[in-house]
Design an enzyme around this catalytic site. Structure first.
Site, PDB file in Angstrom:
ATOM      1  N   HIS A 117       0.664  -1.234   0.037  1.00 22.66           N
ATOM      2  CA  HIS A 117      -0.039  -0.053  -0.061  1.00 22.66           C
ATOM      3  C   HIS A 117       0.757   1.325  -0.008  1.00 22.66           C
ATOM      4  CE1 HIS A 117      -3.928  -2.031   0.193  1.00 22.66           C
ATOM      5  NE2 HIS A 117      -3.317  -2.991   1.006  1.00 22.66           N
TER       6      HIS A 117
ATOM      7  N   GLY B 212      -8.055 -14.687  -7.438  1.00 18.98           N
ATOM      8  CA  GLY B 212      -8.565 -14.018  -5.953  1.00 18.98           C
ATOM      9  C   GLY B 212      -7.344 -14.429  -4.750  1.00 18.98           C
TER      10      GLY B 212
ATOM     11  N   GLY C 189      -4.524 -12.728  -4.470  1.00 21.74           N
ATOM     12  CA  GLY C 189      -3.605 -11.664  -4.221  1.00 21.74           C
ATOM     13  C   GLY C 189      -2.416 -11.915  -4.881  1.00 21.74           C
ATOM     14  N   LEU C 190      -2.276 -12.680  -5.971  1.00 23.60           N
ATOM     15  CA  LEU C 190      -1.285 -12.880  -6.682  1.00 23.60           C
ATOM     16  C   LEU C 190      -1.064 -12.168  -7.995  1.00 23.60           C
ATOM     17  CD1 LEU C 190      -0.303 -16.681  -5.811  1.00 23.60           C
ATOM     18  CD2 LEU C 190       0.582 -14.426  -4.734  1.00 23.60           C
ATOM     19  N   SER C 191      -2.065 -11.151  -8.319  1.00 22.90           N
ATOM     20  CA  SER C 191      -2.092 -10.234  -9.463  1.00 22.90           C
ATOM     21  C   SER C 191      -2.554 -11.027 -10.708  1.00 22.90           C
ATOM     22  CB  SER C 191      -0.747  -9.567  -9.714  1.00 22.90           C
ATOM     23  OG  SER C 191      -0.804  -8.657  -8.841  1.00 22.90           O
TER      24      SER C 191
ATOM     25  N   SER D  26      -5.133 -10.292 -12.338  1.00 21.56           N
ATOM     26  CA  SER D  26      -5.578  -9.367 -13.237  1.00 21.56           C
ATOM     27  C   SER D  26      -4.580  -8.643 -13.908  1.00 21.56           C
ATOM     28  CB  SER D  26      -6.794  -8.461 -12.501  1.00 21.56           C
ATOM     29  OG  SER D  26      -5.967  -8.215 -11.318  1.00 21.56           O
TER      30      SER D  26
ATOM     31  N   ASP E  43       2.017  -3.951  -9.616  1.00 16.84           N
ATOM     32  CA  ASP E  43       1.611  -5.469 -10.140  1.00 16.84           C
ATOM     33  C   ASP E  43       2.082  -5.388 -11.676  1.00 16.84           C
ATOM     34  OD1 ASP E  43       0.677  -5.496  -7.597  1.00 16.84           O
ATOM     35  OD2 ASP E  43      -1.431  -5.607  -7.981  1.00 16.84           O
TER      36      ASP E  43
ATOM     37  N   TYR F 185     -10.164  -1.675  -0.736  1.00 15.06           N
ATOM     38  CA  TYR F 185      -9.065  -1.155  -1.139  1.00 15.06           C
ATOM     39  C   TYR F 185      -8.982   0.367  -1.554  1.00 15.06           C
ATOM     40  CZ  TYR F 185      -5.127  -0.998  -4.202  1.00 15.06           C
ATOM     41  OH  TYR F 185      -3.707  -0.369  -4.622  1.00 15.06           O
TER      42      TYR F 185
HETATM   43  C1  GLA Z   1      -2.989  -4.329  -5.222  1.00 12.89           C
HETATM   44  C2  GLA Z   1      -2.718  -3.592  -5.866  1.00 12.89           C
HETATM   45  C3  GLA Z   1      -1.265  -2.768  -6.005  1.00 12.89           C
HETATM   46  C4  GLA Z   1      -0.942  -2.553  -4.605  1.00 12.89           C
HETATM   47  C5  GLA Z   1      -1.116  -3.611  -3.547  1.00 12.89           C
HETATM   48  C6  GLA Z   1      -0.840  -3.369  -2.155  1.00 12.89           C
HETATM   49  O1  GLA Z   1      -1.919  -5.465  -5.261  1.00 12.89           O
HETATM   50  O2  GLA Z   1      -2.997  -3.818  -7.178  1.00 12.89           O
HETATM   51  O3  GLA Z   1      -1.162  -1.516  -6.590  1.00 12.89           O
HETATM   52  O4  GLA Z   1      -1.290  -1.309  -4.013  1.00 12.89           O
HETATM   53  O5  GLA Z   1      -2.521  -4.065  -3.740  1.00 12.89           O
HETATM   54  O6  GLA Z   1       0.413  -3.175  -2.064  1.00 12.89           O
END
Ligand code: GLA
Length: 403
Positions: free
Chosen positions: A43, A130, A132-134, A136, A190, A239
């Site tokens: 963040h 879902g 949190g490993l991006s 998207s 990301d 978020y």
């Molecule tokens: C998500 C967002 C990122 C970043 C993280 C937290 O992954 O896509 O841009 O803000 O949360 O660090």
């Protein structure tokens, strides 16, 4: 398994190529983009701060070939679904559908002046959704890179040359797609690491200047990613709410710190002096961001001198701050971190990504991963009543063409 990803990736790519020929009757080019894990710096990206992510060996693969009409046809193997768009009437708003990420990128490319012709796309991937490993960013960057390479090769460069793609511009364009079309106000981390990742390295990224330094992950060290199985989505409200809280904190502080443009410019001493002017929640949100930026800088120094115990301590500090000040952790993530911290060979552990579920990242001696997996499986299942997934990864390369 991610550490065998490259063999698996080539096999998956050739299967995808065959499927493309069956479905669309032509031989495609094939691209892949990885997932990412963040070692430290959470963040901080949307506060102009510092992050330290690495690309990892899960991936999204995209097969692509031009069509002679003005249609954009996208088939997803993961969703077993095909969707068609008219390039002259692209949607103005998201549909809340998996295709939003791909179409958002196409729209931003057109807005940036690229003229897309008709295209068939076939998408497949193994990035856990879902978690949190991006998943998207991986999808956006794979699609964006494939569209750019196809368009550039057709228009500008008769011989395809991957080096012509500006990876930073691609990352910014995909972030814009997510911000403006999908509706998640994510930072740049990301998309940037999915574009620029380098095997064996984490990236120390300055999210203001977008300059970065490669930091080798020491030999014999593994990245153990533990999935709590609690689904996380940054398109949900929390978020964006955290981001708004940071912005509100910054607005209040800027009365006393006129030079400060973002929380990146605020120091812990500034917060000691002016923090009482903020509401308690605002102060805690700002304190997380400011202290996390310090942690990232110290962690980079620790990694450079291969001081993994020092790096590990900073990971724990970061986790505590995310849990107590930023309030984006959850019971499952906290338990996963506690279990990891007690295991042999572990340097440090913390939640990774946006939070509210998803995964933890643990830095561990490679020789200890087998025992670690057993301990986490048993401990987590006993505490939470659900089986976690554990992925043992190394840092990998960013987006590229496979075939
Ligand atoms: C998500 C967002 C990122 C970043 C993280 C937290 O992954 O896509 O841009 O803000 O949360 O660090």
């Amino acid at each position: 398994m991610p550490h065998q990803a490259n063999v698996a990736l080539e096999t998956r790519a050739s299967i995808l190529g065959r499927k493309f020929v069956q479905r669309f009757g032509e031989t495609p080019h094939i691209y892949q983009a990885p997932a990412r894990v963040n070692l430290i710096g959470e963040h901080t990206d949307y506060n102009d701060g510092f992050v330290m992510p690495a690309a990892i060996g899960f991936s999204t693969e995209v097969a692509i070939a031009p069509r002679s009409d003005r249609k954009l046809v996208i088939h997803s193997e993961n969703y077993s679904e095909q969707i068609e768009f008219d390039l002259d009437h692209l949607p103005a708003a998201r549909a809340g559908h998996w295709s939003d990420y791909a179409i958002g990128v196409a729209i931003m490319l057109e807005r940036s002046g690229k003229k897309l012709g008709g295209i068939n796309l076939l998408i497949d991937g193994d990035v856990p959704q879902g978690a949190g490993l991006s998943s998207s960013a991986s999808l956006e960057i794979a699609v964006g890179y494939a569209l750019l390479d196809l368009t550039d090769s057709a228009i500008d460069h008769p011989a395809i040359d991957q080096t012509n793609i500006d990876r930073t511009k691609l990352a910014l364009l995909c972030q814009q797609a997510e911000n403006e079309f999908v509706g998640a106000r994510c930072g740049i981390m990301d998309q940037f690491v999915v574009s620029h990742g380098r095997r064996g390295n984490a990236l120390l990224l300055d999210c203001r200047s977008l300059e970065y330094r490669l930091l080798p992950v020491p030999e014999g060290t593994s990245l153990a990613i533990c999935n709590t199985m609690v689904k996380h989505s940054i398109a949900k409200g929390e978020y964006n709410q955290r981001r708004a809280e940071c912005e509100a904190g910054m607005r209040a502080l800027s009365k006393y710190l006129p030079h400060a443009r973002a929380l990146r410019d605020v120091t812990l001493q500034d917060l000691e002096k002016y923090g009482h002017k903020l509401p308690d929640v605002g102060l805690r949100r700002c304190r997380h961001v400011v202290s996390e930026d310090v942690c990232v800088q110290q962690a980079a120094e620790a990694l450079e001198r291969q001081d993994l115990p020092a790096f590990g301590k900073l990971m724990l500090e970061s986790h505590r701050s995310l849990r107590d000040d930023f309030e984006v952790s959850c019971t499952e993530l906290d338990i996963m971190v506690e279990l990891a911290e007690k295991a042999e060979g572990v340097y440090g552990s913390r939640m990774t990504g946006g939070g509210f579920g998803g995964c933890t990242i643990t830095l561990i001696k490679a020789e200890c991963v087998d025992r670690f997996q057993q301990i986490i499986q048993q401990g987590y299942e006993r505490a939470i009543g659900c089986k976690p997934e554990i992925y043992i990864c190394t840092a990998d390369d960013g987006v590229g063409r496979i075939e």
